[in-house]
Each structure stands twice: as C-alpha cells, then as structure tokens.
Write a protein that holds these residues in place. Sequence first.
Motif, mmCIF file in Angstrom:
data_model
loop_
_atom_site.group_PDB
_atom_site.id
_atom_site.type_symbol
_atom_site.label_atom_id
_atom_site.label_comp_id
_atom_site.label_asym_id
_atom_site.label_seq_id
_atom_site.Cartn_x
_atom_site.Cartn_y
_atom_site.Cartn_z
ATOM 1 N N ARG A 92 -15.265 -22.354 12.133
ATOM 2 C CA ARG A 92 -15.227 -23.396 11.116
ATOM 3 C C ARG A 92 -15.225 -24.781 11.760
ATOM 4 O O ARG A 92 -14.609 -24.976 12.802
ATOM 5 C CB ARG A 92 -13.950 -23.223 10.284
ATOM 6 N N VAL A 93 -15.934 -25.705 11.119
ATOM 7 C CA VAL A 93 -15.932 -27.095 11.573
ATOM 8 C C VAL A 93 -15.560 -27.972 10.387
ATOM 9 O O VAL A 93 -16.150 -27.835 9.307
ATOM 10 C CB VAL A 93 -17.323 -27.522 12.100
ATOM 11 N N LYS A 94 -14.576 -28.844 10.595
ATOM 12 C CA LYS A 94 -14.189 -29.761 9.522
ATOM 13 C C LYS A 94 -14.294 -31.197 10.015
ATOM 14 O O LYS A 94 -13.905 -31.508 11.150
ATOM 15 C CB LYS A 94 -12.748 -29.491 9.090
ATOM 16 N N VAL A 95 -14.827 -32.038 9.141
ATOM 17 C CA VAL A 95 -14.876 -33.476 9.413
ATOM 18 C C VAL A 95 -14.041 -34.161 8.344
ATOM 19 O O VAL A 95 -14.337 -34.028 7.151
ATOM 20 C CB VAL A 95 -16.326 -33.990 9.388
ATOM 21 N N LEU A 96 -13.008 -34.833 8.782
ATOM 22 C CA LEU A 96 -12.059 -35.479 7.854
ATOM 23 C C LEU A 96 -11.599 -34.507 6.765
ATOM 24 O O LEU A 96 -11.505 -34.858 5.589
ATOM 25 C CB LEU A 96 -12.694 -36.725 7.222
ATOM 26 N N GLY A 97 -11.404 -33.290 7.162
ATOM 27 C CA GLY A 97 -10.896 -32.271 6.239
ATOM 28 C C GLY A 97 -11.961 -31.564 5.425
ATOM 29 O O GLY A 97 -11.657 -30.628 4.685
ATOM 30 N N HIS A 98 -13.228 -31.999 5.546
ATOM 31 C CA HIS A 98 -14.305 -31.364 4.774
ATOM 32 C C HIS A 98 -15.071 -30.382 5.649
ATOM 33 O O HIS A 98 -15.541 -30.746 6.732
ATOM 34 C CB HIS A 98 -15.270 -32.414 4.230
ATOM 35 N N ASP A 99 -15.205 -29.166 5.133
ATOM 36 C CA ASP A 99 -15.953 -28.141 5.859
ATOM 37 C C ASP A 99 -17.446 -28.524 5.876
ATOM 38 O O ASP A 99 -18.025 -28.777 4.824
ATOM 39 C CB ASP A 99 -15.770 -26.791 5.147
ATOM 40 N N VAL A 100 -18.063 -28.539 7.064
ATOM 41 C CA VAL A 100 -19.452 -29.020 7.157
ATOM 42 C C VAL A 100 -20.455 -28.041 6.555
ATOM 43 O O VAL A 100 -21.617 -28.409 6.334
ATOM 44 C CB VAL A 100 -19.885 -29.350 8.607
ATOM 45 N N VAL A 101 -20.025 -26.818 6.293
ATOM 46 C CA VAL A 101 -20.941 -25.868 5.638
ATOM 47 C C VAL A 101 -20.737 -25.917 4.126
ATOM 48 O O VAL A 101 -21.695 -26.072 3.366
ATOM 49 C CB VAL A 101 -20.728 -24.440 6.185
ATOM 50 N N ARG A 102 -19.489 -25.804 3.713
ATOM 51 C CA ARG A 102 -19.220 -25.717 2.259
ATOM 52 C C ARG A 102 -19.221 -27.081 1.569
ATOM 53 O O ARG A 102 -19.558 -27.191 0.406
ATOM 54 C CB ARG A 102 -17.867 -25.047 2.034
ATOM 55 N N GLU A 103 -18.801 -28.092 2.294
ATOM 56 C CA GLU A 103 -18.767 -29.446 1.712
ATOM 57 C C GLU A 103 -19.599 -30.383 2.586
ATOM 58 O O GLU A 103 -19.131 -31.434 3.020
ATOM 59 C CB GLU A 103 -17.331 -29.954 1.648
ATOM 60 N N LYS A 104 -20.815 -29.951 2.790
ATOM 61 C CA LYS A 104 -21.667 -30.640 3.759
ATOM 62 C C LYS A 104 -21.839 -32.129 3.437
ATOM 63 O O LYS A 104 -21.699 -32.985 4.314
ATOM 64 C CB LYS A 104 -23.035 -29.957 3.786
ATOM 65 N N ARG A 105 -22.128 -32.407 2.174
ATOM 66 C CA ARG A 105 -22.416 -33.794 1.798
ATOM 67 C C ARG A 105 -21.207 -34.701 2.046
ATOM 68 O O ARG A 105 -21.349 -35.788 2.616
ATOM 69 C CB ARG A 105 -22.831 -33.836 0.334
ATOM 70 N N LEU A 106 -20.028 -34.228 1.646
ATOM 71 C CA LEU A 106 -18.814 -35.027 1.841
ATOM 72 C C LEU A 106 -18.528 -35.227 3.325
ATOM 73 O O LEU A 106 -18.109 -36.311 3.758
ATOM 74 C CB LEU A 106 -17.616 -34.335 1.166
ATOM 75 N N ALA A 107 -18.768 -34.161 4.087
ATOM 76 C CA ALA A 107 -18.518 -34.254 5.527
ATOM 77 C C ALA A 107 -19.478 -35.235 6.194
ATOM 78 O O ALA A 107 -19.068 -36.063 7.016
ATOM 79 C CB ALA A 107 -18.658 -32.865 6.152
ATOM 80 N N LEU A 108 -20.762 -35.155 5.786
ATOM 81 C CA LEU A 108 -21.765 -35.972 6.462
ATOM 82 C C LEU A 108 -21.719 -37.443 6.057
ATOM 83 O O LEU A 108 -22.182 -38.302 6.806
ATOM 84 C CB LEU A 108 -23.169 -35.402 6.199
ATOM 85 N N GLU A 109 -21.164 -37.725 4.882
ATOM 86 C CA GLU A 109 -21.096 -39.120 4.433
ATOM 87 C C GLU A 109 -20.302 -39.998 5.388
ATOM 88 O O GLU A 109 -20.579 -41.185 5.527
ATOM 89 C CB GLU A 109 -20.447 -39.180 3.037
ATOM 90 N N GLN A 110 -19.316 -39.402 6.049
ATOM 91 C CA GLN A 110 -18.432 -40.180 6.921
ATOM 92 C C GLN A 110 -18.793 -40.022 8.396
ATOM 93 O O GLN A 110 -18.031 -40.418 9.264
ATOM 94 C CB GLN A 110 -16.979 -39.731 6.717
ATOM 95 N N LEU A 111 -19.945 -39.423 8.621
ATOM 96 C CA LEU A 111 -20.328 -39.087 9.994
ATOM 97 C C LEU A 111 -21.502 -39.949 10.456
ATOM 98 O O LEU A 111 -22.490 -40.090 9.734
ATOM 99 C CB LEU A 111 -20.744 -37.610 10.002
ATOM 100 N N GLY A 112 -21.380 -40.506 11.646
ATOM 101 C CA GLY A 112 -22.511 -41.192 12.266
ATOM 102 C C GLY A 112 -22.939 -40.398 13.475
ATOM 103 O O GLY A 112 -22.093 -39.953 14.249
ATOM 104 N N VAL A 113 -24.254 -40.194 13.617
ATOM 105 C CA VAL A 113 -24.742 -39.351 14.709
ATOM 106 C C VAL A 113 -25.691 -40.144 15.597
ATOM 107 O O VAL A 113 -26.656 -40.731 15.107
ATOM 108 C CB VAL A 113 -25.478 -38.108 14.154
ATOM 109 N N VAL A 114 -25.398 -40.154 16.881
ATOM 110 C CA VAL A 114 -26.320 -40.746 17.856
ATOM 111 C C VAL A 114 -26.923 -39.582 18.648
ATOM 112 O O VAL A 114 -26.277 -39.025 19.517
ATOM 113 C CB VAL A 114 -25.596 -41.715 18.817
ATOM 114 N N PRO A 115 -28.153 -39.202 18.295
ATOM 115 C CA PRO A 115 -28.734 -38.035 18.970
ATOM 116 C C PRO A 115 -29.132 -38.338 20.410
ATOM 117 O O PRO A 115 -29.263 -39.499 20.802
ATOM 118 C CB PRO A 115 -29.957 -37.704 18.128
ATOM 119 N N GLN A 116 -29.310 -37.263 21.157
ATOM 120 C CA GLN A 116 -29.661 -37.407 22.563
ATOM 121 C C GLN A 116 -31.022 -38.089 22.729
ATOM 122 O O GLN A 116 -31.179 -38.983 23.548
ATOM 123 C CB GLN A 116 -29.712 -36.011 23.189
ATOM 124 N N GLU A 117 -31.996 -37.647 21.906
ATOM 125 C CA GLU A 117 -33.323 -38.286 21.948
ATOM 126 C C GLU A 117 -33.289 -39.503 21.025
ATOM 127 O O GLU A 117 -32.490 -39.565 20.105
ATOM 128 C CB GLU A 117 -34.415 -37.339 21.447
#
Lengths: 411, 316
Positions: B57-82
């Motif tokens: 399981r992976v949680k971002v700010l308490g939101h499961d990234v699979v089950r509550e993907k949208r809520l989890a991703l709203e607070q996430l910033g991603v700097v990809p390798q490429e």
Amino acid sequence: MAVVFAAARRDWIRRWRDPFAIALWIGIPLVIGSLIVLATGGRSGSNPSAKVLVAQHDDGFLADLLVKALTSERAGAIDGELVEEAAGRERLDAGDATALLVIPRGFTAAVWNEWPTTLELVTNPSQRILPGIVSEALAILSEGVFYAQRVLGADVRSVMNASLSEDELEVARAAVAMRRDMERVGKYVFPPAIELKSTVRDAPKRAGPRSLAGYFLPAMLMMALLFAAEGLADDVWREKLSGALRRSTATPLGVLPSLLGKFAAGWALMLLISLTACLLASAAFGFELWRALLAALWVSTAGAVFLALLTLAKLFASSQRAAGIVGNLVLFPVLMLGGSFVPFAMMPDWLVRIGRFTPNGWAVTQLDTLLFGAFEPRELALSFAGGFAAFALLAWCGARRFGGAFARNEA
Amino acid sequence: MIEIENLTKRYGETLAVDGVSLEARPGEVTGLLGPNGAGKSTTLACVSGLREPTSGRVKVLGHDVVREKRLALEQLGVVPQELALYDDLNARENLEYWGAAYGLRGAVLRNRVSDVLEQIGLGDRSSERVSRFSGGMQRRLNFGCALVHSPRVLLLDEPTVGVDPQSRVRLLELVRSLARAGMTVLYTTHHMQEAEELCDRLAIVDHGKVIASGTQRELQARLGGRDLLQLGGAFVPEAVRAALDSLRGGDAQGRELEIVSLDERSLQISLRDASVRLAGIFAALTRAGCEVRETTLRQPSLESLFIALTGKELRE
C-alpha cells in the motif's frame, strides 16, 4: 472540461508554432488538385467547352438551323459564335478557337434537292480532345439534317416549287402532307425521353452546374484534412518521447484530458482549414453560404474521426518511425480508393462501388452532396451522428491505450 | 507525508520492488539511494500513480494512491527523471499548462506561474521557447512544472542528472528551502554525495529491497565507526579467511574486522582503526600467499556503508 480546454489551447499554440506543417497539409492537396485541373484543361469557371466559329455564307432555313444549334445556350460543350470567314480563320490561327465551320452558299437548297454539298470544318491543331467533340457534334447534326431531308424533302421541294408557281392550293396540300409525316416519324425522331419529368420529392434546391475544379474540390479538401490528421496523430509519439505523457499520468485527471485536448485542437485546426476552403469555394463556385458552413462542419468532423483513427493506429506502433509507416499504410490506400486522389466521378464504376465503402469515400460522398447535390437534412443528421459515434468509440479506445501501456513504455 | 507499506511490484518474472516499506515526513528530505536498476524509479512510479503496485500500500497525505488516486495526486508534485516539457512552448506556457492540469485558473494561475519562474531563475526568459534553453535551464523548468500547483508532497526522480554545477546547486537549494517550508520531499538519487548533502533521512535500496534506512547519523552508526579497506591483487580465498581469522584472535578489536567481499582478485574488509592495523593485515596476507597490488582506505560514510551492506559500489 477546463483541463481539456487547457490541453486544447496548449496544442493549438504548438500547432501554430509549426506553420510549415500546416502549409504542407494544405499545400500538397492544393498542388495536386491544381495540377490535375490544369492537366485536364485548366479552366476553373465552367466545364471545358469548344469554341466554334461559324462562317455562314448561306441564309437558308437549314443553315440558320445549324447556326442556332451551335450558338444556342443548350449547345452544352459547344460555344458557337457567328463570324466572318476571314476573321474566323485569323482567330483560329491565333489559337482563339477550337474550330471554324464554314457553311457554303446554297447549302440549304443543296440539301433539300439532294445535291452534293460540303460543310468545311477547320480545327485547331494545338487542341486534341475538344476538336473531336466538335466533329462528333457536327456529325450528329448532319445526320439530323439528312433524316429531315429524307422525311420532309419531297414536301419541302413541292412547297418551294409551289411558292415559285404561287399556287396556294398546292402549298396547303404540301403542309398537310408534312404534318402527317411529322406525326408519323415524331415518335422516333423526338423520343419522349426529351420530356424529362423530375421525380425528386419537394424539388430540393441543387447547386449550379459544376466545373472540373468543382469535381476535385471535395476530394482535395478531404485529402488536405487526411494529411493534417496524419500529421496531428503523430503528436502522441512526440508527447511520449518528450516525457510529458508520463507527467500527465501523475496529474489528478490523468492523460484523458490531454488526449481530448489534442483531438479538440486538431478538430479546430481542421475546421479552420475547411472553413477557409469552403468559403473560398463558395465564392468561386457560387454555392450558398449555408452549404459552405455545413460542408466545413461536416468535413472537419470527418477529419476528427480520421484523427482519432490514425491516433489509435499509431498508439499500437512500436516506435515513432513505425507509427509513421502505420499512418501511411492507413492513409494512402484510403486516399486512393476513397476518391481523394481521383474523384468518384472520374473513376470506373466498380472502383467507385468499393471506394464508397471506405470511411473517407463515405465522407467525400457526403461532402459532395452537401456542396453540389440535393440537401437532405435527415441524411446529414444521420451522417453527423455516425461520425460522432465513430469518433467517440475511437477516442475511447485511444484513451485506454494512451493512458495504459503506451504511457508506461510497454508499447 | 508518504507512507509505503510492504510495496511489491512485479513485471512478469522480474521482481522490481520487493516489500519496500518507508516513510517520508513533512519538513524533511527523504532520500532513496541505490544503484541504477535497484527499484527506486519503480517505487516512485507506484507512489505517483503511474504504476499500480502488485501488492502493498502507498498513501500520500493519508490517501491511498490506488483507491483514492485523484485525492492523492492533487497534492503531489512529480519531477520525472527525463525532461517532461513541451519544447515548442515557452517556459510560461509550459507552467500555465501544468498548473491548469492541476485545476489552477485565471489570476491565481498567472501569479503562481510568475512566482515559480522567479523561484527557478527563469523570470527573464519566460517567453523564450524551451527548445532554445540550455540543458540546465530545461531541468530547472522541469522542476518548476512540479511546483506550480503548490503541492504538499514532492517526488524527485534523479532531478540533477545531466545538470551543470550551477543549476545543480540552485536546484538542491530549492529542494532544501521547500522542505524547510514544510513540504514532504522524496528524492531518489544514485549520487552518494548529493544524498549526504541533502537528505535528512535515507533508505538504501538494492535489488528492490530497502537494505537500510534512517537518518544519516543512524546509518553511519551502523558501521560502528569502521573504515572500509579495499584491496586489489591476487588472493586465495580460503587462505585469506584463515589469515584474517588469525588476526581477530578473539579480542574485542578483532571482532570488529569483517570480510565484506572476497574473490580471487579483490578483497574488502570492514574494520575499526584500519590505518594502524594495515601493516599486520598485509603481513598476514603475504604469509597466506596473496599478493596486494592496490589499496584503498575509506573513512566511515554512506558509500562505505553501502559497500559494506551490498558488497559493491554505487554504479554511475
């Protein structure tokens, strides 16, 4: 929806940063179309017609009839003009006409009396097809005159003789005989097919007569949009290779808005291209503005369907290069078969029957009807509904692939 | 906060991530350190929702990234390798699009874009097309695109690869300042020095597993202040083991000598006070019929810990 709009705006800006590509999409079909039109006569205003100069040295009834037949508005491909023989020969030498027809003095009398006589037709050596049309048309007219002479000759001769002797009773007898002869042969000489009865319901309004360029217009417009769709569809690979697709997967709404934005920007661009083309065509061919607007809407919708189809095909390619090959493999056969390189009107019937089953063949047929044919609102509504349904299905499949294996580098 | 519990990701027969558990806290930079192919990027892909975990399981700010993907991703910033930029757009347009993708609109978006442009030092180049930027500028913009929606959690996947030293310093400064401002930062790298400079906490990953984790001090303490002695030459493994066993001699100092790796050409030993014991080790190895041609002595560091744990150096 706002994210789709943002993605559409993004791609709209990106497209205009590459004006050369847009020019190419429009330019290729324009060049091909222009070359074809030029190669087949180069006239844009109307059907190619043969300019026939007529030098009339006989003022008899049959000579007048021949001149009227050639100078009438109903002469179709022949545009006759009465001239002096010397002026006519000068104009022909200058290449200003297809042929010069010289009707000799005593032509009418000679025909009625079955004396030998000759119509002189001088043709322009720099033209190949049109002189043939003139020659054929004159052969038909000569045959008509011959049969008229065979049927009515004796009566006419007696009228002419009677007129000379001023015997009114003889004239009346000849007139009755002529009427009887006319009635007898009428059903063969003037077949009822000439009396065309229209069976089109509600007599829908049709656009005016079409020129050669008019035949090519729908095909060329569709070709331009297919080229545009092919180029725009490549963008999914550019998006993937730029890494932006992977970043999109980490956004709350995923990649779907990005893909829909691409389609929306593509559709808007194609609408702009087709609107410009249709409005110009409207001015050139004289069809109504509403036809131009509806045609632009239809052809851009068809273009959007092709964009979705080509995008889907490219999403299954293993590399950007392979995607280019896949695009061409889809594009060129449908262009060839679907009436985009050669209009249906100029294709053999068996090929037309196949071509109309291709997606662009169907789109071109609808476009052709919208621009030049009878307008059927119900049929058009069904076509639009079919187009939207096809787009929705293709976009749905594309979105699944775009955000799935394609985005994860598992393609 | 990011909570990763027993995360596993399998690609067919390959186990890319094998039961990884770790936690990244607000106000800290948590480093995921490991060689290429260790499973760092796959772990990040699972956190960012690009890939679904096979288990765990992976949680971002308490939101499961699979089950509550949208809520989890709203607070996430991603700097990809490429780099993940539209190079036919300019810097401002790129930031505006990515801001809009996270729901920012109108004046809020415009102001935020201007702030980020200043933060990444591209304020005066905002209307220039990205294709004309240097590699370092593109990297900074790549970073800025992840910040424009003011995320509370930031994932950075080796963001300094191919970056010039000046841009690198600027990026690392920015990461530090964001963490100080309360952001949760998960940072993957295979640069030991970068991890040492930047990260408050570290998880060392190899073959898809976390082999050690904690603060830098905690990790270095695991070495017990021991040095790492790396020798190259010709060795007879059995004879080396016997010789080094004799050196241990049962005393306290001897117990703190450990063979990290050994083959016929190289030997790595973890030991305390290596410099004073070098002469004895060389003599023992010579007696055992070995020939020493190269010697490297490393002070206690993350790198020596990594080598001590995995028996290999980080690969570039």
